[in-house]
Design a protein around this motif. Structure first.
Motif, PDB file in Angstrom:
ATOM      1  N   TYR A 264      -7.455   3.382  -1.250  1.00 51.46           N
ATOM      2  CA  TYR A 264      -8.393   3.393   0.068  1.00 51.46           C
ATOM      3  C   TYR A 264      -8.031   5.161   0.488  1.00 51.46           C
ATOM      4  O   TYR A 264      -7.558   5.675   1.023  1.00 51.46           O
TER       5      TYR A 264
ATOM      6  N   TRP B 154      -9.488   3.586   8.268  1.00 50.74           N
ATOM      7  CA  TRP B 154      -9.355   2.955   7.252  1.00 50.74           C
ATOM      8  C   TRP B 154     -10.869   2.687   6.418  1.00 50.74           C
ATOM      9  O   TRP B 154     -11.147   2.171   7.134  1.00 50.74           O
TER      10      TRP B 154
ATOM     11  N   ARG C  26       1.299  -1.321   0.302  1.00 52.23           N
ATOM     12  CA  ARG C  26      -0.271  -0.003   0.317  1.00 52.23           C
ATOM     13  C   ARG C  26       0.670   1.124   0.045  1.00 52.23           C
ATOM     14  O   ARG C  26       1.822   1.288   0.530  1.00 52.23           O
TER      15      ARG C  26
ATOM     16  N   ARG D  42     -12.964   0.771   2.869  1.00 51.22           N
ATOM     17  CA  ARG D  42     -12.646  -0.702   2.467  1.00 51.22           C
ATOM     18  C   ARG D  42     -12.032  -0.745   1.318  1.00 51.22           C
ATOM     19  O   ARG D  42     -11.745  -1.454   1.162  1.00 51.22           O
ATOM     20  N   GLY D  43     -11.674   0.450   0.450  1.00 52.18           N
ATOM     21  CA  GLY D  43     -11.341   0.430  -0.371  1.00 52.18           C
ATOM     22  C   GLY D  43     -12.258   0.347  -1.734  1.00 52.18           C
ATOM     23  O   GLY D  43     -13.408  -0.593  -1.583  1.00 52.18           O
TER      24      GLY D  43
ATOM     25  N   TYR E  26      -8.423   7.266   4.599  1.00 51.05           N
ATOM     26  CA  TYR E  26      -7.494   7.241   5.236  1.00 51.05           C
ATOM     27  C   TYR E  26      -7.522   8.647   6.214  1.00 51.05           C
ATOM     28  O   TYR E  26      -8.182   9.158   5.600  1.00 51.05           O
TER      29      TYR E  26
END
Length: 122
Positions: free
Chosen positions: A93, A112, A44, A114-115, A95
């Motif tokens: 993601y 965070w 990431r 979940r994307g 943040y």
């Protein structure tokens, strides 16, 4: 705290997408919001962040193409992505870092989402 991201999808190279993320829950203190991404088989990595007061930070690979912005009162952050390249393909993601200073020392809490998948075809 929950982070809800939206706006990902499939786009051709050279196209644009706009990601949005809304944070909700018990959010307090000094905040940084932003975006990271993770491509298959890679770690990431930071894409862009914006902190309280406005300063922004971008990965070199996206400077001049991506723009991060926020609506602080709504705990919302956006990522406008222009000139997309196949190498931008990743899960993005949302943040949030928030927290108070205690006796001059920052006590951060990282959150965070979940994307959301961004796929750029060549």
């Amino acid at each position: 705290v929950q982070l809800q991201a939206s706006g990902g999808g499939l786009v051709q190279a050279g196209g644009s997408l706009r990601l949005s993320c809304v944070a909700s829950g018990s959010i307090f203190g000094f905040k940084t919001m932003g975006w990271y991404r993770q491509a298959p088989g890679k770690e990431r990595e930071l894409v862009a962040t914006v902190i309280d007061g406005g300063p922004t930070n971008y990965a070199d690979s996206v400077k001049g193409r991506f723009t991060i912005s926020r609506e602080s009162a709504k705990n919302t952050v956006y990522l406008q992505m222009n000139g997309l390249k196949p190498e931008d393909t990743a899960v993005y993601y949302c943040y949030l870092r928030h927290g108070h200073y205690y006796r001059g020392v920052y006590d951060p809490h990282d959150e965070w989402g979940r994307g959301t998948q961004v796929t750029v075809s060549s």
